[in-house]
Design an enzyme around this catalytic site. Structure first.
Site, PDB file in Angstrom:
ATOM      1  CE  LYS A 117      -4.291  -1.627   2.160  1.00 55.85           C
ATOM      2  NZ  LYS A 117      -4.004  -3.059   2.196  1.00 55.85           N
ATOM      3  CD  GLU A 201      -4.747   5.429   3.420  1.00 53.28           C
ATOM      4  OE1 GLU A 201      -4.195   5.168   2.341  1.00 53.28           O
ATOM      5  OE2 GLU A 201      -5.917   5.072   3.689  1.00 53.28           O
ATOM      6  CG  HIS A 236     -11.773  -1.597   8.781  1.00 54.72           C
ATOM      7  ND1 HIS A 236     -12.242  -0.298   8.694  1.00 54.72           N
ATOM      8  CD2 HIS A 236     -11.170  -1.698   9.988  1.00 54.72           C
ATOM      9  CE1 HIS A 236     -11.917   0.350   9.800  1.00 54.72           C
ATOM     10  NE2 HIS A 236     -11.269  -0.481  10.597  1.00 54.72           N
ATOM     11  NE  ARG A 293      -8.130  -9.882  -3.847  1.00 49.17           N
ATOM     12  CZ  ARG A 293      -9.253  -9.472  -3.279  1.00 49.17           C
ATOM     13  NH1 ARG A 293     -10.391  -9.697  -3.900  1.00 49.17           N
ATOM     14  NH2 ARG A 293      -9.259  -8.821  -2.142  1.00 49.17           N
TER      15      ARG A 293
END
Length: 623
Positions: A117, A201, A236, A293
């Site tokens: 990430k 973040e 999440h 994917r």
């Protein structure tokens, strides 16, 4: 170019889904399976199957060597990784190519570019894709991450740089929780992804989670197939997905689609991929990550486009151009998908294990159920506890929503506790029905377990009576040496017991679904399933769970941390054991102030449901 034989390197509904399309395209299929999956439907559905090892994923589905050995043994010329497991593993993709197998997925370099990430975010910033402010630097010390989080400003998201699916992710809203969140996220990330690297973040409050389906071929063509709204999430992880998003109009779809296409072009992408964004109330959107994917939720995109995305994957991998261009793609209607899990949604989404005793999926107009289930199959502790994906498509969002509610009500699944009733409650909530749900939906609204109704209790008693009475002639049922009368039956749900008289006046009604399992009877009535224990001839019920001083495993799993030792004094609510099950770490806490007498397990040990882990005695010093 076409494929003669395709090995699907996955399991369950994922493998079955890919095999359906492979068969339709004339390809022979090869299944792989672990010890736990030898009776799974995907194994018998395939043209042939290869055993690849023990039940733990590291020794079977995540073993690149064993997958490649199975491909060689079966004579496959291509490998489809499904979604999950090795589908986003660049080492696996490269190993397939080196072994002379076509990997039906993106190039290894593209997977690597988005696999971390931190690196992916830096690349997206360079490509001009809007990104959430945060930190993705090399200094991974606790002290530096704390400093950077405070610099960003709370609330902040702590995320595993190498991960996805909610693992290694924590929302931090209070400064006092920051250090623990960093450490816990790192531990979980190491366990799930073999990397403890984290990124930070800024948390975009009350946003929507909107993702764009992209597709690219090897001829320079890249398009998007619209968006999916996946805002309703727990831990999440997505619970409900729909397409199109109620919050996205044609103009916004164009802007988000263009950003997603730019992201795919920036890494030389090929195949199916999903670019995930956070969408603010002001229509500003920010790049989250790219999943290299096919996604679990791809059926809603298939429903509104009329396209088979797995077939597209096969065509692109075979060197063909995309079947359609951007302007040729059309959207029709609305589709919504829910994930039917073996989990107790009313007890912290606790994963469940056990045998599926009754499985009757619904059907009907606009309904699609993707699953790899059959009666008698066990939900094991080794894999994700998803039972099925239930999808409904309609001309309008409301038609899709009501069809989905009906499909869930008509689906019968008895055995482990499932989230079916919870899903219906979500779909019927006024905020969701109005298309207003954001990522804060499940934190804003409480969904408590419904009370077990009198009708549930009486139906369970009547059904047990009927089973018992069926062994005797009708004239002797309920016989007494005085006059015939109802039979007393004592039932329990958890710590609650009731004495009932069966049969009820009017006899046993034929409604609801049920299954008798030893001393238990599982009753499904009005989409709410309850497991009763017949205690008619049992001694009085024990005290409340945990108050006997024994901490038991709430499910099958592996002990990953032991925080106490014999002789320690502990406080009510203190975490004693950390149990990992179905890729999630669960904090097991003391039910009372006590002194530890013994610890019966070791770190790394696999335990079964209800195993005694810690024995305690009430701590007199605490009173």
């Amino acid at each position: 170019m076409s494929f003669a034989k395709v090995l699907v390197a996955n399991r369950g509904e994922i493998a079955w889904r890919v095999m359906r399309t492979a068969r339709a395209m004339g390809c022979r299929t090869v299944a792989v399976y672990s010890d736990a999956d030898k009776e799974a439907p995907h194994v018998s559905y395939a043209d042939e199957a290869v055993h690849i090892g023990p039940s733990p994923v590291g020794e079977s589905y995540l073993s690149i060597d064993r997958i490649l050995e199975a491909a060689h043994k079966s004579g496959a010329d291509a490998v489809h990784p499904g979604y999950g497991f090795l589908s986003e593993n660049e080492t696996f993709a490269a190993a397939c190519e080196k072994a002379g197998l076509v990997f039906i997925g993106p190039p290894p370099a593209a997977i690597a570019a988005m696999g971390n990430k931190a690196a992916a975010k830096r690349r997206m910033i360079d490509a001009g894709v809007p990104c959430v402010p945060g930190y993705q630097g090399a200094d991974q010390s606790d002290a530096n991450l704390e400093k950077e989080a405070r610099k960003i400003g709370l609330p902040v998201m702590v995320k595993a740089a190498a991960g996805g699916g909610g693992r290694g992710m924590r929302l931090v809203e209070r400064d006092a929780d920051l250090l623990e969140a960093i450490r816990t996220a790192r531990t979980e990330a190491k366990s799930a992804f073999a990397s403890g690297e984290l990124i930070l973040e800024k948390a975009v409050v009350d946003a929507r989670h909107v993702e764009i389906q992209v597709f690219a071929d090897g001829h320079g063509n890249v398009i998007h197939l619209g968006e999916r709204d996946c805002s309703v999430q727990r831990r999440h992880q997505k619970v409900i997905e729909e397409a199109p998003s109620p919050a996205v109009d044609i103009g916004l779809r164009g802007r988000m689609g263009a950003a997603a296409v730019a992201a795919a072009r920036a890494i030389g992408y090929r195949g199916a991929g999903t670019v995930e964004f956070l969408l603010g109330a002001d229509d500003a959107f920010y790049f989250l990550e790219m999943n290299t994917r096919l996604q679990v939720e791809h059926p809603v995109t298939e429903a509104i486009t009329g396209q088979d995305l797995v077939a597209w994957q096969f065509k692109v991998a075979a060197g063909e151009k995309l079947p359609l261009g951007q302007k040729e793609l059309a959207f029709a209607g609305h589709a919504i998908e829910v994930r039917l899990y073996a989990e107790d949604a009313y007890a912290g989404f606790l994963p469940q294990t056990g045998r599926i005793d009754v499985w009757r999926p619904a059907d009907g107009a606009g309904v699609r159920i993707d699953h790899g289930m059959k009666e008698g199959l066990a939900i094991s502790p080794f894999y994700d506890p998803m039972i099925a994906k239930v999808i409904a498509h309609g001309a309008t969002r409301e038609e899709a929503r009501t069809r989905l509610v009906r499909a869930l009500r008509e689906t019968v699944v008895l055995g482990p506790i499932t989230n079916r009733h919870f899903l219906i409650c979500l779909l019927e909530h006024p905020e969701f029905a109005a298309g207003k749900a954001t990522t804060a939906f499940l934190t804003k609204h409480a969904f408590a377990a419904p009370a077990v109704s009198d009708a549930h209790w009486q139906l369970a008693a009547d059904l047990l009576w009927r089973q018992s009475a069926a062994r005797y002639p009708e004239t002797l049922r309920g016989w007494r040496n005085s006059n015939p009368e109802p039979t007393p039956i004592r039932l329990a749900v958890g710590d609650t017991e009731r004495l009932l008289q069966a049969p009820a006046a009017g006899g046993v009604e034929e409604h609801g679904a049920f299954h008798i399992d030893g001393d238990d009877i599982v009753v499904d009535l009005d989409a709410f399933t309850v497991r009763f224990t017949d205690r008619t001839y049992a001694p009085p019920a024990a005290a409340a769970a945990g108050s006997d001083g024994k901490l038991r495993a709430p499910m099958d799993g592996k002990i990953v941390a032991i925080n106490v030792a014999a002789g320690d004094s502990v406080s009510k609510g203190q975490t004693l054991i950390v149990l990992e099950a179905m890729k999630i770490q669960h904090q097991l806490k003391a039910a009372l102030d006590a002194k530890v007498e013994s610890v019966a397990v070791k770190e790394g040990q696999q335990v079964s449901n209800r195993t005694v882990l810690v024995t305690m005695a009430a701590d007199a010093a605490a009173h």
